[in-house]
Design a protein around this motif. Structure first.
Motif, PDB file in Angstrom:
ATOM      1  N   ARG A   1       6.278   5.452   0.331  1.00 29.08           N
ATOM      2  CA  ARG A   1       6.687   5.256   1.723  1.00 29.08           C
ATOM      3  C   ARG A   1       6.497   3.828   2.207  1.00 29.08           C
ATOM      4  NH1 ARG A   1       3.808   9.430   5.381  1.00 29.08           N
ATOM      5  NH2 ARG A   1       5.012   8.261   6.905  1.00 29.08           N
ATOM      6  N   PHE A   2       5.507   3.125   1.646  1.00 33.80           N
ATOM      7  CA  PHE A   2       5.150   1.829   2.196  1.00 33.80           C
ATOM      8  C   PHE A   2       5.101   0.755   1.108  1.00 33.80           C
ATOM      9  CE2 PHE A   2       2.927   5.061   4.767  1.00 33.80           C
ATOM     10  CZ  PHE A   2       3.572   4.851   5.975  1.00 33.80           C
ATOM     11  N   PRO A   3       5.458  -0.473   1.447  1.00 35.11           N
ATOM     12  CA  PRO A   3       5.364  -1.577   0.479  1.00 35.11           C
ATOM     13  C   PRO A   3       3.943  -1.771  -0.046  1.00 35.11           C
ATOM     14  CG  PRO A   3       6.689  -2.256   2.359  1.00 35.11           C
ATOM     15  CD  PRO A   3       6.085  -0.920   2.702  1.00 35.11           C
ATOM     16  N   GLY A   4       2.958  -1.548   0.792  1.00 38.29           N
ATOM     17  CA  GLY A   4       1.569  -1.697   0.353  1.00 38.29           C
ATOM     18  C   GLY A   4       1.213  -0.752  -0.781  1.00 38.29           C
TER      19      GLY A   4
ATOM     20  N   MET B   1     -13.918   3.662   4.918  1.00 39.46           N
ATOM     21  CA  MET B   1     -13.141   2.563   4.397  1.00 39.46           C
ATOM     22  C   MET B   1     -12.432   1.885   5.563  1.00 39.46           C
ATOM     23  SD  MET B   1     -10.455   2.378   1.302  1.00 39.46           S
ATOM     24  CE  MET B   1      -8.911   3.077   1.768  1.00 39.46           C
ATOM     25  N   GLU B   2     -12.510   0.577   5.583  1.00 41.62           N
ATOM     26  CA  GLU B   2     -11.880  -0.205   6.640  1.00 41.62           C
ATOM     27  C   GLU B   2     -10.471  -0.601   6.214  1.00 41.62           C
ATOM     28  OE1 GLU B   2     -12.540  -4.453   8.898  1.00 41.62           O
ATOM     29  OE2 GLU B   2     -14.230  -3.485   7.915  1.00 41.62           O
ATOM     30  N   THR B   3      -9.528  -0.478   7.128  1.00 38.41           N
ATOM     31  CA  THR B   3      -8.142  -0.840   6.856  1.00 38.41           C
ATOM     32  C   THR B   3      -7.797  -2.118   7.598  1.00 38.41           C
ATOM     33  OG1 THR B   3      -7.536   1.476   6.632  1.00 38.41           O
ATOM     34  CG2 THR B   3      -5.756  -0.065   6.989  1.00 38.41           C
ATOM     35  N   LYS B   4      -7.142  -3.034   6.907  1.00 45.04           N
ATOM     36  CA  LYS B   4      -6.701  -4.278   7.523  1.00 45.04           C
ATOM     37  C   LYS B   4      -5.205  -4.423   7.315  1.00 45.04           C
ATOM     38  CE  LYS B   4     -10.962  -6.818   6.977  1.00 45.04           C
ATOM     39  NZ  LYS B   4     -11.563  -8.089   6.546  1.00 45.04           N
ATOM     40  N   CYS B   5      -4.564  -5.067   8.244  1.00 44.40           N
ATOM     41  CA  CYS B   5      -3.129  -5.303   8.163  1.00 44.40           C
ATOM     42  C   CYS B   5      -2.896  -6.781   7.906  1.00 44.40           C
ATOM     43  CB  CYS B   5      -2.474  -4.874   9.479  1.00 44.40           C
ATOM     44  SG  CYS B   5      -0.700  -5.093   9.466  1.00 44.40           S
ATOM     45  N   HIS B   6      -2.050  -7.085   6.922  1.00 43.89           N
ATOM     46  CA  HIS B   6      -1.721  -8.468   6.580  1.00 43.89           C
ATOM     47  C   HIS B   6      -0.215  -8.622   6.514  1.00 43.89           C
ATOM     48  CE1 HIS B   6      -5.835  -9.584   5.472  1.00 43.89           C
ATOM     49  NE2 HIS B   6      -5.916  -8.369   4.938  1.00 43.89           N
ATOM     50  N   MET B   7       0.268  -9.788   6.883  1.00 45.20           N
ATOM     51  CA  MET B   7       1.688 -10.084   6.754  1.00 45.20           C
ATOM     52  C   MET B   7       1.832 -11.112   5.630  1.00 45.20           C
ATOM     53  SD  MET B   7       4.468 -11.552   9.451  1.00 45.20           S
ATOM     54  CE  MET B   7       4.539 -10.024  10.348  1.00 45.20           C
ATOM     55  N   ILE B   8       2.744 -10.827   4.710  1.00 46.93           N
ATOM     56  CA  ILE B   8       2.996 -11.761   3.620  1.00 46.93           C
ATOM     57  C   ILE B   8       4.487 -12.085   3.574  1.00 46.93           C
ATOM     58  CG2 ILE B   8       1.020 -11.010   2.247  1.00 46.93           C
ATOM     59  CD1 ILE B   8       2.947  -9.371   0.535  1.00 46.93           C
ATOM     60  N   ILE B   9       4.795 -13.236   3.042  1.00 43.77           N
ATOM     61  CA  ILE B   9       6.184 -13.659   2.877  1.00 43.77           C
ATOM     62  C   ILE B   9       6.494 -13.615   1.382  1.00 43.77           C
ATOM     63  CG2 ILE B   9       7.818 -15.555   3.152  1.00 43.77           C
ATOM     64  CD1 ILE B   9       6.070 -16.465   5.558  1.00 43.77           C
ATOM     65  N   LEU B  10       7.572 -12.924   1.037  1.00 44.86           N
ATOM     66  CA  LEU B  10       7.950 -12.760  -0.366  1.00 44.86           C
ATOM     67  C   LEU B  10       9.293 -13.441  -0.639  1.00 44.86           C
ATOM     68  CD1 LEU B  10       7.217  -8.944  -0.634  1.00 44.86           C
ATOM     69  CD2 LEU B  10       5.726 -10.800  -1.373  1.00 44.86           C
ATOM     70  N   GLU B  11       9.456 -13.884  -1.880  1.00 47.66           N
ATOM     71  CA  GLU B  11      10.767 -14.360  -2.314  1.00 47.66           C
ATOM     72  C   GLU B  11      11.709 -13.163  -2.353  1.00 47.66           C
ATOM     73  OE1 GLU B  11      10.019 -16.094  -6.105  1.00 47.66           O
ATOM     74  OE2 GLU B  11       9.206 -17.938  -5.237  1.00 47.66           O
TER      75      GLU B  11
END
Length: 51
Positions: free
Chosen positions: A28-31, A1-11
């Motif tokens: 432990r993690f927001p994801g 399985m490939e893991t990717k990192c993304h940055m998102i902006i939330l209200e």
């Protein structure tokens, strides 16, 4: 399985909801929280629990 990192902006309200979810479910993690919230939403949608 490939893991990717993304940055998102939330209200602010969304970020607080995720932080509360993390604390309430001992994650432990927001994801992880976003994944669980999404999966729960799918289950409710598939079985018609959402109005």
């Amino acid at each position: 399985m490939e893991t990717k990192c993304h940055m998102i902006i939330l209200e602010k309200e969304t970020d607080q909801y995720i932080q509360d979810y993390i604390a309430g479910h001992k994650l432990r993690f927001p994801g992880e929280a976003i994944m669980e919230i999404y999966q729960n939403y799918q289950v409710h949608e598939w079985f018609g629990f959402l109005s």
